[in-house]
Design an enzyme around this catalytic site. Structure first.
Site, short mmCIF file in Angstrom:
data_model
loop_
_atom_site.label_atom_id
_atom_site.label_comp_id
_atom_site.label_asym_id
_atom_site.label_seq_id
_atom_site.Cartn_x
_atom_site.Cartn_y
_atom_site.Cartn_z
N ASP A 255 -0.33 5.12 0.70
CA ASP A 255 -0.68 6.08 1.74
C ASP A 255 -0.59 5.44 3.12
O ASP A 255 -1.27 4.47 3.41
CB ASP A 255 -2.11 6.60 1.52
CG ASP A 255 -2.26 7.39 0.23
OD1 ASP A 255 -1.46 8.31 0.02
OD2 ASP A 255 -3.17 7.08 -0.55
N ASP B 142 0.86 -1.17 0.00
CA ASP B 142 0.00 0.00 0.00
C ASP B 142 0.90 1.23 0.00
O ASP B 142 2.08 1.15 0.37
CB ASP B 142 -0.90 -0.02 1.23
CG ASP B 142 -1.88 1.12 1.24
OD1 ASP B 142 -2.54 1.35 0.21
OD2 ASP B 142 -1.98 1.82 2.27
#
Length: 328
Positions: free
Chosen positions: A19, A17
């Site tokens: 963010d 991922d």
């Protein structure tokens, strides 16, 4: 939880991922660039898998390179790409798709051989929505009209918030409620934790032994659970110690680390509530933690005991409060 070996050595691909894991806003998460360069140099494939559909893979890769992270556009897999594939597999080539979102979503639609449009007058077969700065009332209204005309409704993701350097801001999951409220139609979601984005990642990377790395239990970790693959939860974004201790089964990661540096550490054995110098126990309806050592080992011990006690349910916050007091 597993343990006893350097964590990254057991995997050929990291599905990361962005963010809250690699960066927060315009700044890199501490230790992230170094950890990712080290993994890359060891021959591990890095794939940046994001629910954020606002930017193109090229723009995301350029941002990562600016932060000192090894990346090319081909290493980036977005929920926009997954959403576009969902549509393309169901309609004729060249079909019109109303894009309620930014350039990243428009580019993904074009790459699948579809035609992005901006008004319901053009009678699109689908509406695809993703978060974008400046998303306005007019475009949302066109989405409402198209869905009412019978267009399928696909959301790039349903994250209610997204982490930034200023704190958590509204995510696409909040914005899609405009069309849902006005039409009564719920979208099909392409992003994490639903299967399409994980499928897109595997198609693009050819991963055989992937490790999902994220900061959210309800997207990253649940997505890994749905796909039947291992996961690492890092504490640099959304999830907190309380979230972990009270997690339901689908939200329990295989591993827990402070940050991406955990990839290159020997992951300790966690067994029967013991990890490092810590021992967690369950008695009289409450979780207790004793010992000393690294805080992360205490959290790992406590999670092991908490999840064993909860079984297929989730503990209430008051049952783990004394552990939170110990961990600080």
């Amino acid at each position: 939880m597993g343990g006893g070996a350097v964590l990254v050595d057991g995997y050929d691909t990291l599905l990361l991922d962005l963010d809250g894991v690699v960066y927060l806003g315009r700044h890199a998460v501490p230790n992230a660039p170094q950890a990712l360069h080290r993994a890359h140099d060891q021959g591990v494939r890095l794939a940046y898998v994001t629910n954020n559909a606002s930017r193109t893979p090229g723009a995301i890769a350029a941002h990562l390179v600016e932060l000192g992270v090894p990346a090319t556009a081909g290493d980036v897999v977005t929920s926009a790409q997954a959403a576009a594939r969902v549509v393309a597999e169901r309609v004729e080539p060249g079909a019109k798709v109303l894009v309620v979102g930014g350039m990243g979503l428009r580019q993904a639609v074009r790459e699948r051989g579809l035609t992005p449009v901006t008004t319901a007058w053009e009678k699109p077969v689908a509406v695809v929505q993703g978060i974008a700065p400046g998303l306005d009332y007019g475009l949302l209204s066109e989405g409402v009209l198209a869905v009412r005309q019978g267009a399928m409704f696909i959301a790039s993701n349903a994250d209610t918030t997204m982490p930034t350097g200023r704190g958590e801001l509204p995510g696409n999951g909040a914005m899609i409620r405009v069309i849902v409220t006005a039409t009564g139609v719920e979208p099909e979601v392409a992003g994490k934790p639903e299967p399409p984005l994980h499928r897109e990642s595997i198609i693009r990377t050819g991963a055989v032994r992937p490790l999902v790395v994220g900061d959210r239990l309800d997207t990253d970790i649940e997505g890994a659970t749905n796909a039947g693959v291992d996961s690492l939860l890092v504490l640099t974004g959304v999830a907190t110690a309380l979230d972990l201790l009270t997690a339901s089964p689908e939200h329990r990661p295989t591993y827990v680390g402070e940050d991406l540096g955990a990839l290159h550490e020997v992951y300790p054995e966690v067994r029967q509530g013991a990890c490092g110098g810590w021992q967690a126990t369950w008695s009289d309806g409450a979780l207790r933690l004793e010992g000393q050592g690294a805080r992360i080992d205490g959290l790992r011990a406590a999670c092991d005991a908490a999840w064993a006690a909860a079984g297929e349910k989730a503990l209430e916050a008051q049952a783990v409060q004394s552990v939170l007091d110990v961990l600080g």
